[in-house]
Write a protein that holds these residues in place. Sequence first.
Motif, PDB file in Angstrom:
ATOM      1  N   ARG A 213     100.248  58.168  74.126  1.00 24.09           N
ATOM      2  CA  ARG A 213      99.940  58.570  75.495  1.00 24.09           C
ATOM      3  C   ARG A 213      99.539  60.039  75.594  1.00 24.09           C
ATOM      4  O   ARG A 213      98.596  60.394  76.271  1.00 24.09           O
ATOM      5  CB  ARG A 213     101.149  58.291  76.393  1.00 24.09           C
ATOM      6  N   PHE A 214     100.277  60.895  74.875  1.00 26.17           N
ATOM      7  CA  PHE A 214      99.958  62.310  74.938  1.00 26.17           C
ATOM      8  C   PHE A 214      98.531  62.555  74.433  1.00 26.17           C
ATOM      9  O   PHE A 214      97.746  63.286  75.040  1.00 26.17           O
ATOM     10  CB  PHE A 214     100.954  63.126  74.115  1.00 26.17           C
ATOM     11  N   GLY A 215      98.187  61.887  73.335  1.00 29.76           N
ATOM     12  CA  GLY A 215      96.834  62.018  72.796  1.00 29.76           C
ATOM     13  C   GLY A 215      95.793  61.534  73.780  1.00 29.76           C
ATOM     14  O   GLY A 215      94.737  62.153  73.944  1.00 29.76           O
ATOM     15  N   LEU A 216      96.086  60.441  74.455  1.00 26.02           N
ATOM     16  CA  LEU A 216      95.129  59.888  75.423  1.00 26.02           C
ATOM     17  C   LEU A 216      94.883  60.853  76.575  1.00 26.02           C
ATOM     18  O   LEU A 216      93.728  61.117  76.944  1.00 26.02           O
ATOM     19  CB  LEU A 216      95.680  58.577  75.987  1.00 26.02           C
ATOM     20  N   VAL A 217      95.969  61.381  77.113  1.00 23.43           N
ATOM     21  CA  VAL A 217      95.815  62.331  78.222  1.00 23.43           C
ATOM     22  C   VAL A 217      95.017  63.544  77.755  1.00 23.43           C
ATOM     23  O   VAL A 217      94.093  64.021  78.425  1.00 23.43           O
ATOM     24  CB  VAL A 217      97.189  62.761  78.769  1.00 23.43           C
ATOM     25  N   SER A 218      95.365  64.051  76.556  1.00 26.83           N
ATOM     26  CA  SER A 218      94.655  65.210  76.027  1.00 26.83           C
ATOM     27  C   SER A 218      93.178  64.904  75.853  1.00 26.83           C
ATOM     28  O   SER A 218      92.311  65.716  76.198  1.00 26.83           O
ATOM     29  CB  SER A 218      95.240  65.627  74.677  1.00 26.83           C
ATOM     30  N   ALA A 219      92.878  63.738  75.297  1.00 29.30           N
ATOM     31  CA  ALA A 219      91.482  63.378  75.049  1.00 29.30           C
ATOM     32  C   ALA A 219      90.719  63.273  76.365  1.00 29.30           C
ATOM     33  O   ALA A 219      89.575  63.726  76.471  1.00 29.30           O
ATOM     34  CB  ALA A 219      91.397  62.073  74.266  1.00 29.30           C
ATOM     35  N   CYS A 220      91.354  62.668  77.371  1.00 27.44           N
ATOM     36  CA  CYS A 220      90.696  62.565  78.679  1.00 27.44           C
ATOM     37  C   CYS A 220      90.401  63.951  79.235  1.00 27.44           C
ATOM     38  O   CYS A 220      89.315  64.224  79.729  1.00 27.44           O
ATOM     39  CB  CYS A 220      91.583  61.819  79.679  1.00 27.44           C
ATOM     40  N   PHE A 221      91.390  64.840  79.111  1.00 24.70           N
ATOM     41  CA  PHE A 221      91.210  66.183  79.641  1.00 24.70           C
ATOM     42  C   PHE A 221      90.064  66.896  78.929  1.00 24.70           C
ATOM     43  O   PHE A 221      89.159  67.458  79.554  1.00 24.70           O
ATOM     44  CB  PHE A 221      92.506  66.983  79.476  1.00 24.70           C
ATOM     45  N   ILE A 222      90.086  66.857  77.592  1.00 20.16           N
ATOM     46  CA  ILE A 222      89.036  67.548  76.825  1.00 20.16           C
ATOM     47  C   ILE A 222      87.671  66.977  77.182  1.00 20.16           C
ATOM     48  O   ILE A 222      86.718  67.713  77.450  1.00 20.16           O
ATOM     49  CB  ILE A 222      89.304  67.381  75.311  1.00 20.16           C
ATOM     50  N   ALA A 223      87.558  65.662  77.195  1.00 19.90           N
ATOM     51  CA  ALA A 223      86.256  65.045  77.474  1.00 19.90           C
ATOM     52  C   ALA A 223      85.778  65.452  78.862  1.00 19.90           C
ATOM     53  O   ALA A 223      84.628  65.861  79.038  1.00 19.90           O
ATOM     54  CB  ALA A 223      86.363  63.526  77.357  1.00 19.90           C
ATOM     55  N   PHE A 224      86.668  65.379  79.824  1.00 15.27           N
ATOM     56  CA  PHE A 224      86.258  65.678  81.198  1.00 15.27           C
ATOM     57  C   PHE A 224      85.823  67.133  81.349  1.00 15.27           C
ATOM     58  O   PHE A 224      84.756  67.426  81.890  1.00 15.27           O
ATOM     59  CB  PHE A 224      87.413  65.376  82.167  1.00 15.27           C
TER      60      PHE A 224
END
Lengths: 337, 554
Positions: free
Chosen positions: B200-211
């Motif tokens: 989950r932490f990775g997913l949130v981070s990835a979403c943030f970076i991509a956005f």
Amino acid sequence: MKRRMHISLSTVLVASLLGSAAAYAEPITVYTAYEEDEANAFLEAAKKAIPDLEVNLLRLSTGDLAARIIAEKNNPRHDVLWGFALTSMISPEILDTLESYAPQGVDNVPQRFVDDENRWTAVTGYMAAFCVNKPRLEGAGLPMPTSWADLAKPAYKGEIVMPNPASSGTGYIQIDSLLQMMGDEEGWAYLDKLDENVAQYIKSGSRPCNMASAGEYAIGASFALRAIKNIEEGYPIAMVVPSEGAGNELEANGLVATSENKEMAKKFLDWTVSQAAADVYYDWKAIVTIPGGKMPQNFVDAGLPADIGSVLYDVDFQAAADDRDQITSEWQKKFER
Amino acid sequence: MTTLAPRGRATSDAAVGWCLTLIVAVPFVVFLVVPLASILVRGFETPDGLGLQNFTQTFGSARFWDLTVNSLAMAGLSTVIVVSLAYGYAYALQRTAVPLKPFLRIACLVPLFAPSLVQAQGLVLLLGRNGFLNRFLGFDIDIYGFWGVVIASSLYAFPYAFLILSAALAVADARIYDSAEALGAGPLRIFKDATLPATRFGLVSACFIAFTLVVTDFGNPIVIGGDFSVLATEMYNQVIGQAQFGLGAVIGIVLLVPAIVTKLLNNTLSGRTHAIITDGARPLTIEPSPMRDLCWSLFVYGLVAVILSVPLIVLIASFTQLWPYNMAFSLRHYHFDVQNGLAPFKNSLIVSASAATIGVVLSTLAALVANRFRTALSGPIGFLSILPSAVPGMVLGLGYLVTFNDPANPLGFLYGTLTLLVVMITYYNFANAYLTASTSLGQIGKTFDEASTMLGGSRLTTLFKITLPLLWPTMIGMWVFYFMRTMVTLSAIIFLITPSTQMASVSVLQLSDRGAINQAAAFSICIMAVVVLCLALVRGLLILTGNRHVALIR
């Protein structure tokens, strides 16, 4: 471990690519918006005329360079501002960084291209022109346009790309010269009609020509030099100078007030108005304000008339600079999509 | 402080924590907070002194809100696409037995080290009105606009999301999966209840970076957006087109909002994440499963084909006489006549290798401080670490210029040096490295710390004996990321380069500015070749030092 990687990368691998950094004696730093190949050709000629000239040259596009100069304003790093769009140069934030200096030989330049207070001298310039992709035009069965008026004809709908005047100096010059030429009322009415045909307003002045060259659209409103270079590169395009008169922009030079090497900076500025300099300008530029040169064959081949003055619209540059905010915001309100 | 304090273990741990905190925090203030503040404060400057006029003017215009909607829709959709695809890709690489993983790992990173010019040009050559699909295959696509930007942005952000998600999926405790299977859970159930929560932490981070990457990027919308404008292009208009720093700064401030939102979200989320590698963990071994591997192979190879098709068509065009009008083979675009020739490569390599090295050390330290050695400053450090990804390069570059060109700045001597370029790029790319390190770190259980403490070791011992050995494959990947990114970074550095600190990516800009598009592409290909060469070298180094099993990208 990391340290070792660092060393191996910066020494072993790179050794073959190393260029030697020459030691400069009293160099001057020059900021320019001349394109990189032009600037080098000019500098080479300047060094022949001034043997002890050493120039550190920083070349950026007009918009990038303007942002940089304004941000550096409290502590300018350059001695000379060279080949920089006049309408940007005379905006107060940049003009304030310059000092009055009448280069020796400034009489070579007609008076109207020299600032009353000698803060700038305009020696070269560029002019608007259309790049027309011949295969695409033939494919669509369209006649070759010859004027801005042609571009507003319904037949060209969706085949025209133009620079956005809010982000591109070339774009602003095109719009502004049309408005000066036709007057406000008629001018905006024309732009209204033209807008219906424009497929895209592009945020760069040269990209419309590159897109037309690549065959993405039939017509790209751009500037003459880009058309000439793309023709030389081999692209199947024609250059069209609008018959109403081409909008144009001058490129000017000035001495930076904070320069600590004014002696050499002045020597360099003296050279920029010399006949020797004009000779090289004529090899590269569509507009040279110093008379007496000859247009190179590739310009003639591309379709520029020998008497360039006959196709140029006589732009009021001071008005162009003064009106800039108002015209761009009006344009954005009406046409930006 | 350490000399005065009694030498109890708890005290020395706290001292170490504060030491590390200061090593991270001080440069943060000097090289991130101050430069950012010095440029964003322009948003409050008006002709009559400080005021909110720029803000009221910006927020009062309908156009600003249209652009905000455009930005949110475009970046939101791109984020969903990128993160879904990158999760699938990373999952296939970490949890299935698809063939040729080393190739797949490097291939999907190509958009990272292809200068944005190459990406944009490739998309036009491929999908433009006169592009490959339309001209030669008879499609009728009009790429310019919303969808073009979404496609371009997704390609651009993919490697960033992949790196984080790959680190998130890299580790797993086999015991959980064994017991789940023993209890009769199906693959979907296992994914939902075991895999997804652990990442989950990775997913949130990835979403943030991509956005944030997509929402702050103006390169792709300018080339492929046609008339589709977003906040980032509006900022470009203001700053570069019209030299209106004040209005540009307002948009710069607005673009920081996603970072703040993410920080707040993370605070509520991080309490719920749990470590995967604990003292009893057993690494997951992947059993081949023909049907599953075939399906995933189709997916990853299909995706990698799309990703590679863009630079590939530029590569082919660079060896063509005049694409698409004269398709004869030609080397003419490789006769570079740009000033300084290939010399800027030296600067680029020095800067890239230095920024990579410093960046890995600092971002790992920041991740340690934020996650392990908690001090009063851990929270702010976590925020500052992710902040750079919300800052457009243009803003950071101008901020550095204003700060370090100030005669009153005692560090002013750095202006015009390669060192300052290194520092700026270190912080410009900080967020991705930090989040990758944090993701890996979050999976290493804190029980190690507790165990060490009980056995009499200090937390510093734990760090060197346990945490770093588990972390270092991730750190190599971060180094590679930094290195590749720095070789092609452009928008930030054009405000700091001087005549004596030219970079290879700037040469690409010079060539493209003067209309030599094909030469610019050829030059970019050379940059990519140099990067590949460097990666091969690092790989060779790993093998020579007896670390054959360590992959460059985890």
